[in-house]
Design a protein around this motif. Structure first.
Motif, short mmCIF file in Angstrom:
data_model
loop_
_atom_site.label_atom_id
_atom_site.label_comp_id
_atom_site.label_asym_id
_atom_site.label_seq_id
_atom_site.Cartn_x
_atom_site.Cartn_y
_atom_site.Cartn_z
N VAL A 248 -18.47 6.23 3.32
CA VAL A 248 -17.33 7.33 3.49
C VAL A 248 -16.93 7.44 2.02
CG1 VAL A 248 -15.43 8.26 4.40
CG2 VAL A 248 -17.32 7.47 5.77
N GLY A 249 -16.44 6.29 1.55
CA GLY A 249 -15.91 6.66 0.14
C GLY A 249 -16.76 7.05 -0.90
N ARG A 250 -17.98 6.53 -0.88
CA ARG A 250 -19.18 6.75 -1.78
C ARG A 250 -19.35 8.33 -1.47
NH1 ARG A 250 -24.36 3.60 -2.66
NH2 ARG A 250 -22.77 2.14 -3.67
N ILE A 251 -19.39 8.92 -0.45
CA ILE A 251 -19.65 10.34 0.03
C ILE A 251 -18.43 11.10 -0.76
CG2 ILE A 251 -19.71 12.22 1.59
CD1 ILE A 251 -21.16 10.21 3.61
N GLY B 199 -21.93 -4.25 -5.86
CA GLY B 199 -21.17 -3.01 -5.55
C GLY B 199 -20.86 -3.27 -3.83
N PRO B 200 -20.45 -1.82 -3.42
CA PRO B 200 -20.03 -2.21 -1.92
C PRO B 200 -21.31 -2.42 -1.17
CG PRO B 200 -19.90 -0.04 -3.02
CD PRO B 200 -20.03 -0.75 -3.98
N ASP B 201 -21.09 -2.90 -0.14
CA ASP B 201 -22.17 -3.23 0.82
C ASP B 201 -22.15 -2.02 1.87
OD1 ASP B 201 -24.15 -3.94 2.67
OD2 ASP B 201 -22.94 -5.56 3.64
N LEU B 202 -23.11 -1.28 1.84
CA LEU B 202 -23.34 -0.11 2.44
C LEU B 202 -24.05 -0.20 4.11
CD1 LEU B 202 -24.23 2.65 0.09
CD2 LEU B 202 -22.08 2.07 0.81
N GLY B 203 -24.31 -1.69 4.46
CA GLY B 203 -24.88 -2.04 5.63
C GLY B 203 -26.34 -1.16 5.54
N ASN B 204 -26.71 -0.44 6.76
CA ASN B 204 -27.72 0.14 6.93
C ASN B 204 -27.65 1.75 6.60
OD1 ASN B 204 -29.46 -1.85 7.33
ND2 ASN B 204 -28.83 -1.88 9.48
N TRP B 205 -26.40 2.05 5.93
CA TRP B 205 -26.12 3.42 5.60
C TRP B 205 -27.16 3.83 4.44
CZ3 TRP B 205 -23.40 6.76 8.51
CH2 TRP B 205 -22.69 6.18 9.51
N ARG B 206 -27.47 4.99 4.57
CA ARG B 206 -28.20 5.65 3.24
C ARG B 206 -27.72 7.03 2.69
NH1 ARG B 206 -34.21 8.48 3.27
NH2 ARG B 206 -34.12 9.04 1.22
N ALA C 53 -16.32 10.38 -3.12
CA ALA C 53 -16.16 10.28 -4.52
C ALA C 53 -17.31 11.20 -5.27
CB ALA C 53 -16.52 8.95 -4.96
N THR C 54 -18.48 11.28 -4.43
CA THR C 54 -19.44 12.21 -5.05
C THR C 54 -19.22 13.56 -4.77
OG1 THR C 54 -21.22 10.42 -4.68
CG2 THR C 54 -21.98 12.46 -5.11
N CYS C 55 -18.54 13.77 -3.52
CA CYS C 55 -18.32 15.06 -3.14
C CYS C 55 -17.04 15.58 -3.86
CB CYS C 55 -18.24 15.12 -1.66
SG CYS C 55 -18.06 16.75 -0.78
N ASN C 56 -16.35 14.90 -4.55
CA ASN C 56 -14.91 15.13 -5.15
C ASN C 56 -14.05 15.93 -4.00
OD1 ASN C 56 -15.60 14.75 -7.83
ND2 ASN C 56 -16.60 16.62 -8.03
N ALA C 57 -13.88 14.67 -2.71
CA ALA C 57 -13.10 15.15 -1.82
C ALA C 57 -12.08 14.03 -1.22
CB ALA C 57 -13.91 15.82 -0.60
N ASP C 58 -11.24 14.07 -0.75
CA ASP C 58 -10.40 13.04 -0.26
C ASP C 58 -11.11 12.45 0.97
OD1 ASP C 58 -8.44 13.21 -2.04
OD2 ASP C 58 -7.21 14.57 -0.90
N PRO C 59 -11.35 11.11 1.25
CA PRO C 59 -11.89 10.67 2.41
C PRO C 59 -11.02 10.91 3.50
CG PRO C 59 -11.22 8.66 1.01
CD PRO C 59 -10.90 10.34 0.42
N PRO C 60 -11.51 11.51 4.74
CA PRO C 60 -10.80 11.34 6.02
C PRO C 60 -10.15 10.37 6.28
CG PRO C 60 -13.29 11.65 6.40
CD PRO C 60 -13.15 11.19 4.93
#
Length: 168
Positions: free
Chosen positions: A156-159, A21-28, A161-168
């Motif tokens: 941000v893409g995962r946020i 899946g996508p690499d989120l680096g050190n983001w949690r 999608a989970t939030c049902n919002a358009d990415p900024p």
């Protein structure tokens, strides 16, 4: 012995598949029960606490609310409080460019600095580094947090999608 080697190989293969899946680096990334989805990242540097004995890394959090306004916000979590009560001027530098100042709200007990809206997140999506700098107080000196933003666009893409919002 051969059975152990086969089992180890299968275990390693399964671990590789689980991490696809996508690499989120050190983001949690976390989805709260309150409809808020967040992605958090520790600064690469440490700030020394008031006594000078311990250090900590400030935490940058990007958040999206599935309902309500503002939908997007960013927070900086500190262990030491700033002396400002409502607003603080934050110096911002993205990818080593020119510094500019923004007004951030001061949260509870002065340990949370908040900026609402998606424009701040929008400028970071394609960035590699973020440097934030602020004054703790009139005589208390400055704080600085340096963030390696690897994996941010995926987070941000995962946020979104989970939030049902358009990415900024």
């Amino acid at each position: 012995m051969r059975g152990v080697a086969v089992a180890a190989a299968l275990l390693l293969a399964a671990a590789g598949v689980a991490q696809a899946g996508p690499d989120l680096g050190n983001w949690r990334v976390d989805a709260g029960s309150d409809g808020q989805v967040t992605a958090s990242l520790h600064a690469t540097n440490k700030l020394i606490t008031g006594g000078g004995a311990l250090g900590y890394s400030p935490v940058l959090t990007l958040a999206c609310r599935s309902d309500g306004e503002p939908r997007w916000s960013e927070w900086l979590q500190l262990n030491d409080a700033v002396s400002a009560s409502r607003k603080i001027t934050m110096s911002v530098m993205v990818d080593g460019g020119s510094k500019f100042d923004e007004s951030w709200a001061v949260g509870p007990r002065g340990k949370l600095l908040v900026r609402e809206g998606d424009d701040g997140i929008k400028r970071l999506v394609s960035a590699n580094r973020l440097l934030l700098s602020w004054r703790f107080g009139l005589l208390s000196g400055r704080g600085e947090a340096d963030f390696d933003l690897a994996g941010l666009s995926e987070a941000v893409g995962r946020i979104a999608a989970t939030c049902n919002a358009d990415p900024p």
